[in-house]
Design a protein around this motif. Structure first.
Motif, short mmCIF file in Angstrom:
data_model
loop_
_atom_site.label_atom_id
_atom_site.label_comp_id
_atom_site.label_asym_id
_atom_site.label_seq_id
_atom_site.Cartn_x
_atom_site.Cartn_y
_atom_site.Cartn_z
N LEU A 1 0.43 -0.72 -0.15
CA LEU A 1 0.12 0.20 -0.33
C LEU A 1 0.69 1.30 0.09
N ILE A 2 2.28 1.33 -0.17
CA ILE A 2 3.06 1.94 -0.11
C ILE A 2 3.62 1.98 -0.71
N THR A 3 3.76 3.13 -2.14
CA THR A 3 4.72 2.94 -2.82
C THR A 3 5.20 3.77 -3.17
N ASP A 4 5.54 5.36 -2.11
CA ASP A 4 6.29 5.99 -2.57
C ASP A 4 6.17 6.52 -1.02
N LEU A 5 7.87 6.25 0.02
CA LEU A 5 7.93 6.89 1.62
C LEU A 5 7.98 8.83 1.19
N PHE A 6 7.90 8.94 -0.03
CA PHE A 6 8.16 10.42 1.10
C PHE A 6 6.90 10.95 0.55
N ASP A 7 5.52 10.35 -0.34
CA ASP A 7 4.21 10.79 -0.07
C ASP A 7 3.30 10.63 1.28
N TYR A 8 3.95 9.00 1.20
CA TYR A 8 3.66 8.54 2.50
C TYR A 8 3.27 9.71 3.65
N PHE A 9 4.63 10.49 4.03
CA PHE A 9 5.16 10.81 5.23
C PHE A 9 4.00 12.23 4.97
#
Length: 239
Positions: A120-128
């Motif tokens: 469900l997380i493809t980009d940790l920058f976007d996730y945070f």
């Protein structure tokens, strides 16, 4: 640029570093680099990753294709708390917010491990950057955590009963080995039957209430009440 090297001396002649070391710079070619690591003696990565208690690593992006998507590497230690953050991106990195993630348990990070394993997380920058994380970035959030920690070490409910003290005694009997499933069930039952859940929830809701101006994305009862009152007064919802 490197900063925020915080230490405490207390009664000891040897300083004790308690905050992570952060390095942030712009590299030749326009890339931005961020490193957040725990203080203390550095262990070579090749050695650390082969240690049994190294923990887990979550990565999005690739250094070979960083222009397409920034590289983000997050390392959880054996206790599932954030120990290392390494980023490389073609855009400026939000260093102050990412610095707030250090030392936090993955459960506090919106069940990071489970979401990552479910793809469900493809980009940790976007996730945070998602709204759920904004409370963690608040400048008073660490005070809330300190308050909650003090609550967990206090006697609540049954006079003289402290969950933390009880947990320590269980580990001593286990000779500091991991608790069994039955023992974990006992701890969970004691936690739920004491007043801890209600008190923790109240302190969290009070924190959001006191900072609703900067944290409007959370469904605090005050916000829900205001929304419902608006529905009741609107002619669109009258029959």
């Amino acid at each position: 640029m490197a900063f925020n090297i915080h230490l405490e001396r207390g009664d000891s002649l040897v300083p004790r570093y308690v905050k992570p070391i952060m390095r942030y710079c712009r590299l030749p070619g326009g890339l931005y680099y961020l490193s957040i690591v725990r203080p203390g003696k550095r262990i070579p990565l090749e050695t650390a990753i082969n240690m049994e208690n190294y923990g887990q690593v979550f990565i999005t992006g690739s250094c070979k294709n960083v222009e397409r998507q920034g590289f983000f590497r997050l390392h959880l230690n054996e206790y599932k708390t954030v120990e290392t953050i390494t980023c490389l991106a073609p855009f400026p990195i939000d260093i102050h917010n990412l610095y707030s993630l250090w030392g936090k348990n993955e459960k506090l990070l919106n069940n990071l491990q489970l979401r990552f394993e479910m793809a469900l997380i493809t980009d940790l920058f976007d996730y945070f950057k998602e709204p759920w994380a904004y409370a963690i970035y608040h400048d008073k959030f660490d005070l809330l955590l300190e308050d909650l920690n003090n609550l967990m070490t206090s006697t609540v409910g049954v006079p003289g009963f402290s969950l933390i003290s009880n947990l320590i005694e269980m580990y001593k009997k286990n000779k500091w080995r991991a608790l069994s499933a039955d023992q974990n069930d006992i701890v969970e039952e004691k936690f739920n039957t004491a007043s801890y859940p209600k008190l923790l929830e109240k302190k969290l809701l009070d924190f959001i209430r006191d900072h609703l101006d900067s944290l409007p994305m959370y469904a605090h009862p005050i916000m829900i009440k205001a929304i419902l009152e608006g529905f009741n007064k609107s002619p669109m919802f009258s029959y």
